[in-house]
Design a protein around this motif. Structure first.
Motif, PDB file in Angstrom:
ATOM      1  N   GLY A  48       0.797  -1.219   0.000  1.00  0.00           N
ATOM      2  CA  GLY A  48       0.000   0.000   0.000  1.00  0.00           C
ATOM      3  C   GLY A  48       0.825   1.263   0.000  1.00  0.00           C
ATOM      4  N   GLU A  49       2.150   1.130   0.054  1.00  0.00           N
ATOM      5  CA  GLU A  49       3.013   2.303   0.042  1.00  0.00           C
ATOM      6  C   GLU A  49       3.343   2.706  -1.399  1.00  0.00           C
ATOM      7  OE1 GLU A  49       6.239   1.963   2.770  1.00  0.00           O
ATOM      8  OE2 GLU A  49       4.938   1.370   4.428  1.00  0.00           O
ATOM      9  N   LEU A  50       4.012   3.844  -1.550  1.00  0.00           N
ATOM     10  CA  LEU A  50       4.203   4.436  -2.870  1.00  0.00           C
ATOM     11  C   LEU A  50       5.626   4.243  -3.368  1.00  0.00           C
ATOM     12  CD1 LEU A  50       2.269   7.803  -2.365  1.00  0.00           C
ATOM     13  CD2 LEU A  50       1.379   5.600  -3.163  1.00  0.00           C
ATOM     14  N   GLU A  51       5.745   3.992  -4.676  1.00  0.00           N
ATOM     15  CA  GLU A  51       7.052   3.879  -5.312  1.00  0.00           C
ATOM     16  C   GLU A  51       6.944   4.401  -6.735  1.00  0.00           C
ATOM     17  OE1 GLU A  51       6.755  -0.798  -6.710  1.00  0.00           O
ATOM     18  OE2 GLU A  51       7.558  -0.346  -4.716  1.00  0.00           O
ATOM     19  N   SER A  52       8.064   4.429  -7.433  1.00  0.00           N
ATOM     20  CA  SER A  52       8.120   4.863  -8.837  1.00  0.00           C
ATOM     21  C   SER A  52       7.472   6.236  -9.028  1.00  0.00           C
ATOM     22  CB  SER A  52       7.447   3.827  -9.756  1.00  0.00           C
ATOM     23  OG  SER A  52       8.036   2.560  -9.610  1.00  0.00           O
ATOM     24  N   LYS A  53       7.852   7.183  -8.192  1.00  0.00           N
ATOM     25  CA  LYS A  53       7.325   8.546  -8.294  1.00  0.00           C
ATOM     26  C   LYS A  53       7.778   9.190  -9.598  1.00  0.00           C
ATOM     27  CE  LYS A  53       7.636  13.033  -5.910  1.00  0.00           C
ATOM     28  NZ  LYS A  53       8.229  13.717  -4.729  1.00  0.00           N
ATOM     29  N   THR A  54       6.829   9.728 -10.351  1.00  0.00           N
ATOM     30  CA  THR A  54       7.161  10.439 -11.583  1.00  0.00           C
ATOM     31  C   THR A  54       6.390  11.757 -11.631  1.00  0.00           C
ATOM     32  OG1 THR A  54       5.416   9.293 -12.829  1.00  0.00           O
ATOM     33  CG2 THR A  54       7.616   8.323 -12.887  1.00  0.00           C
ATOM     34  N   LEU A  55       7.009  12.767 -12.219  1.00  0.00           N
ATOM     35  CA  LEU A  55       6.317  14.035 -12.430  1.00  0.00           C
ATOM     36  C   LEU A  55       5.333  13.852 -13.572  1.00  0.00           C
ATOM     37  CD1 LEU A  55       5.991  17.071 -11.859  1.00  0.00           C
ATOM     38  CD2 LEU A  55       7.813  17.474 -13.521  1.00  0.00           C
ATOM     39  N   PHE A  56       4.052  13.996 -13.269  1.00  0.00           N
ATOM     40  CA  PHE A  56       3.032  13.816 -14.293  1.00  0.00           C
ATOM     41  C   PHE A  56       2.851  15.074 -15.121  1.00  0.00           C
ATOM     42  CE2 PHE A  56      -1.428  13.860 -15.744  1.00  0.00           C
ATOM     43  CZ  PHE A  56      -1.425  12.698 -16.496  1.00  0.00           C
ATOM     44  N   ILE A  57       2.762  16.219 -14.433  1.00  0.00           N
ATOM     45  CA  ILE A  57       2.578  17.477 -15.147  1.00  0.00           C
ATOM     46  C   ILE A  57       3.070  18.623 -14.264  1.00  0.00           C
ATOM     47  CG2 ILE A  57       0.206  17.866 -14.323  1.00  0.00           C
ATOM     48  CD1 ILE A  57       1.476  18.622 -17.876  1.00  0.00           C
ATOM     49  N   GLU A  58       3.650  19.637 -14.888  1.00  0.00           N
ATOM     50  CA  GLU A  58       4.118  20.831 -14.176  1.00  0.00           C
ATOM     51  C   GLU A  58       2.930  21.747 -13.907  1.00  0.00           C
ATOM     52  OE1 GLU A  58       7.078  22.073 -13.155  1.00  0.00           O
ATOM     53  OE2 GLU A  58       8.646  20.850 -14.079  1.00  0.00           O
ATOM     54  N   LYS A  59       2.045  21.274 -13.051  1.00  0.00           N
ATOM     55  CA  LYS A  59       0.858  22.039 -12.690  1.00  0.00           C
ATOM     56  C   LYS A  59       0.272  21.436 -11.423  1.00  0.00           C
ATOM     57  CE  LYS A  59      -3.649  23.597 -14.415  1.00  0.00           C
ATOM     58  NZ  LYS A  59      -3.400  25.021 -14.115  1.00  0.00           N
ATOM     59  N   GLY A  60      -0.075  22.288 -10.474  1.00  0.00           N
ATOM     60  CA  GLY A  60      -0.715  21.811  -9.267  1.00  0.00           C
ATOM     61  C   GLY A  60      -2.220  21.745  -9.444  1.00  0.00           C
ATOM     62  N   SER A  61      -2.920  21.413  -8.378  1.00  0.00           N
ATOM     63  CA  SER A  61      -4.366  21.315  -8.450  1.00  0.00           C
ATOM     64  C   SER A  61      -4.937  21.358  -7.046  1.00  0.00           C
ATOM     65  CB  SER A  61      -4.784  20.016  -9.149  1.00  0.00           C
ATOM     66  OG  SER A  61      -6.184  19.972  -9.339  1.00  0.00           O
ATOM     67  N   ASP A  62      -6.191  21.764  -6.957  1.00  0.00           N
ATOM     68  CA  ASP A  62      -6.939  21.680  -5.703  1.00  0.00           C
ATOM     69  C   ASP A  62      -7.482  20.256  -5.610  1.00  0.00           C
ATOM     70  OD1 ASP A  62      -8.450  22.065  -3.439  1.00  0.00           O
ATOM     71  OD2 ASP A  62      -9.186  24.032  -4.034  1.00  0.00           O
ATOM     72  N   GLY A  63      -8.673  20.004  -6.151  1.00  0.00           N
ATOM     73  CA  GLY A  63      -9.189  18.643  -6.223  1.00  0.00           C
ATOM     74  C   GLY A  63      -8.928  18.042  -7.594  1.00  0.00           C
ATOM     75  N   MET A  64      -9.111  16.714  -7.698  1.00  0.00           N
ATOM     76  CA  MET A  64      -8.845  16.025  -8.961  1.00  0.00           C
ATOM     77  C   MET A  64      -9.795  14.846  -9.119  1.00  0.00           C
ATOM     78  SD  MET A  64      -4.687  15.787  -9.085  1.00  0.00           S
ATOM     79  CE  MET A  64      -4.559  14.565  -7.782  1.00  0.00           C
ATOM     80  N   THR A  65      -9.940  14.386 -10.366  1.00  0.00           N
ATOM     81  CA  THR A  65     -10.624  13.125 -10.612  1.00  0.00           C
ATOM     82  C   THR A  65     -10.045  12.473 -11.858  1.00  0.00           C
ATOM     83  OG1 THR A  65     -12.797  12.058 -10.607  1.00  0.00           O
ATOM     84  CG2 THR A  65     -12.528  13.934 -12.092  1.00  0.00           C
ATOM     85  N   LEU A  66     -10.351  11.199 -12.026  1.00  0.00           N
ATOM     86  CA  LEU A  66      -9.944  10.408 -13.189  1.00  0.00           C
ATOM     87  C   LEU A  66     -11.175   9.902 -13.903  1.00  0.00           C
ATOM     88  CD1 LEU A  66      -7.166   8.170 -11.603  1.00  0.00           C
ATOM     89  CD2 LEU A  66      -6.785   9.704 -13.540  1.00  0.00           C
ATOM     90  N   ASP A  67     -11.055   9.700 -15.230  1.00  0.00           N
ATOM     91  CA  ASP A  67     -12.140   9.030 -15.940  1.00  0.00           C
ATOM     92  C   ASP A  67     -11.691   7.633 -16.371  1.00  0.00           C
ATOM     93  OD1 ASP A  67     -10.817   9.142 -18.466  1.00  0.00           O
ATOM     94  OD2 ASP A  67     -11.723  11.058 -18.962  1.00  0.00           O
ATOM     95  N   ALA A  68     -12.602   6.893 -16.990  1.00  0.00           N
ATOM     96  CA  ALA A  68     -12.352   5.497 -17.338  1.00  0.00           C
ATOM     97  C   ALA A  68     -11.274   5.332 -18.404  1.00  0.00           C
ATOM     98  CB  ALA A  68     -13.653   4.840 -17.798  1.00  0.00           C
ATOM     99  N   ASN A  69     -10.935   6.405 -19.110  1.00  0.00           N
ATOM    100  CA  ASN A  69      -9.867   6.345 -20.118  1.00  0.00           C
ATOM    101  C   ASN A  69      -8.507   6.719 -19.549  1.00  0.00           C
ATOM    102  OD1 ASN A  69     -11.761   5.637 -22.064  1.00  0.00           O
ATOM    103  ND2 ASN A  69     -12.135   7.768 -22.655  1.00  0.00           N
ATOM    104  N   GLY A  70      -8.454   7.002 -18.248  1.00  0.00           N
ATOM    105  CA  GLY A  70      -7.195   7.372 -17.627  1.00  0.00           C
ATOM    106  C   GLY A  70      -6.875   8.843 -17.718  1.00  0.00           C
ATOM    107  N   ASN A  71      -7.819   9.673 -18.172  1.00  0.00           N
ATOM    108  CA  ASN A  71      -7.603  11.114 -18.235  1.00  0.00           C
ATOM    109  C   ASN A  71      -7.725  11.714 -16.835  1.00  0.00           C
ATOM    110  OD1 ASN A  71      -7.485  11.075 -21.137  1.00  0.00           O
ATOM    111  ND2 ASN A  71      -9.714  10.923 -21.142  1.00  0.00           N
ATOM    112  N   LEU A  72      -6.858  12.680 -16.549  1.00  0.00           N
ATOM    113  CA  LEU A  72      -6.826  13.327 -15.243  1.00  0.00           C
ATOM    114  C   LEU A  72      -7.358  14.742 -15.353  1.00  0.00           C
ATOM    115  CD1 LEU A  72      -5.828  13.002 -12.252  1.00  0.00           C
ATOM    116  CD2 LEU A  72      -3.716  14.121 -12.991  1.00  0.00           C
TER     117      LEU A  72
END
Length: 292
Positions: free
Chosen positions: A209-233
């Motif tokens: 349950g711990e985290l590994e393989s940290k990668t920078l996804f995007i140079e942008k922060g966010s307040d809240g977030m969600t994902l859709d079924a196609n993997g879009n953030l």
């Protein structure tokens, strides 16, 4: 000068592909569902598609059902911010005014799971996501609220935590100010927005349950977030920015409010994106639906 038919075909193909990748059509209506709140946050949906969200300054959790009825779920929410309904239909609430995580049944019964004594100096649990295996992840940045009864005067790591067997485990001490969190149980992925550093990271969740393989996804922060079924953030702040699973920008959605705090999918077929933005709740029909 005549334009070769091949170039016209290529242009039209590229244009159609760009349109087909959009999760929200250009002519989709951004509909205001309700207003008159102080600051809306934390949208989440149950298995039917009913929506729950918070009005944090007014200490309330609301329910907006699939029939379009708005009601108060709780008027003593611990100044709850982020919410999440897990696969067992427990409603988890970041009661940051109490420095706690609360677990509600959908009939309103409440249990204090994190920091029941109130003696632990968290900054203020902000956002929460629960893996299908029951492991819970929450962020703990400091936002000193004017309506808190007591000041949270001890600032610990403003990071991402795992709540496992009732114990909070710090997962990444390098984050400046973690805020939004969302994950994909089937792919064992977790996304965390470091709003303080204006970055969003993707992690792999390991068997513990711990985290590994940290990668920078995007140079942008966010307040809240969600994902859709196609993997879009979907990232929030000044409207909504949508990125595909590889971090490529797809589209921006303007919301007619000063700040867009959070988003989630809901409605009877989970085809609507619900948007908590400042004093209002909005929704827009999408071409996709959610993922757990």
């Amino acid at each position: 000068m005549k334009i070769p038919l091949l170039l016209i075909f290529v242009f039209l193909t590229i244009s159609c592909n760009q349109q087909s990748k959009k999760t929200i059509s250009d002519d989709a209506e951004i509909k205001k569902v309700s207003d008159g709140f102080s600051f809306t946050e934390g949208p989440t949906s149950d298995k039917v598609g009913n929506l729950y969200f918070t009005d944090q300054p007014n200490n309330r959790i609301y329910k907006y059902d699939i029939a379009g009825n708005l009601s108060i779920f709780s008027d003593r929410s611990g100044r709850s911010n982020g919410l999440y309904i897990d696969d067992k239909q427990n409603l988890w609430a970041c009661a940051d005014g109490k420095n706690q995580l609360w677990k509600y049944s959908l009939d309103g019964e409440k249990e204090i799971v994190l920091n029941p004594s109130g003696e632990v100096n968290f900054n203020g649990p902000n956002d929460v996501w629960v893996h299908q295996n029951g492991n819970l992840y929450f962020t703990d940045p400091i936002y000193q609220r004017p309506y808190w009864v007591n000041e949270h005067d001890t600032v610990g790591p403003q990071s991402i935590f795992l709540l496992k067997n009732g114990n909070p485990i710090l997962l990444d001490s390098t984050l400046m100010q973690a805020n939004g969190v969302v994950g994909n149980s089937k792919e064992n992925l977790l996304f965390v927005a470091d709003i303080g550093a204006n970055k969003t990271y993707r992690y792999k969740i390991n068997i513990e349950g711990e985290l590994e393989s940290k990668t920078l996804f995007i140079e942008k922060g966010s307040d809240g977030m969600t994902l859709d079924a196609n993997g879009n953030l979907y990232l929030t702040g000044e409207g909504i920015d949508i990125y595909d699973r590889d971090g490529h920008f797809l589209q921006h959605i303007d919301i007619p409010e000063k700040w867009t705090a959070n988003v989630c999918f809901g409605g009877e077929n989970f085809e609507y994106l619900f948007i908590t933005a400042s004093k209002s709740l909005y929704r827009v029909k999408t071409n996709v639906n959610s993922v757990r």
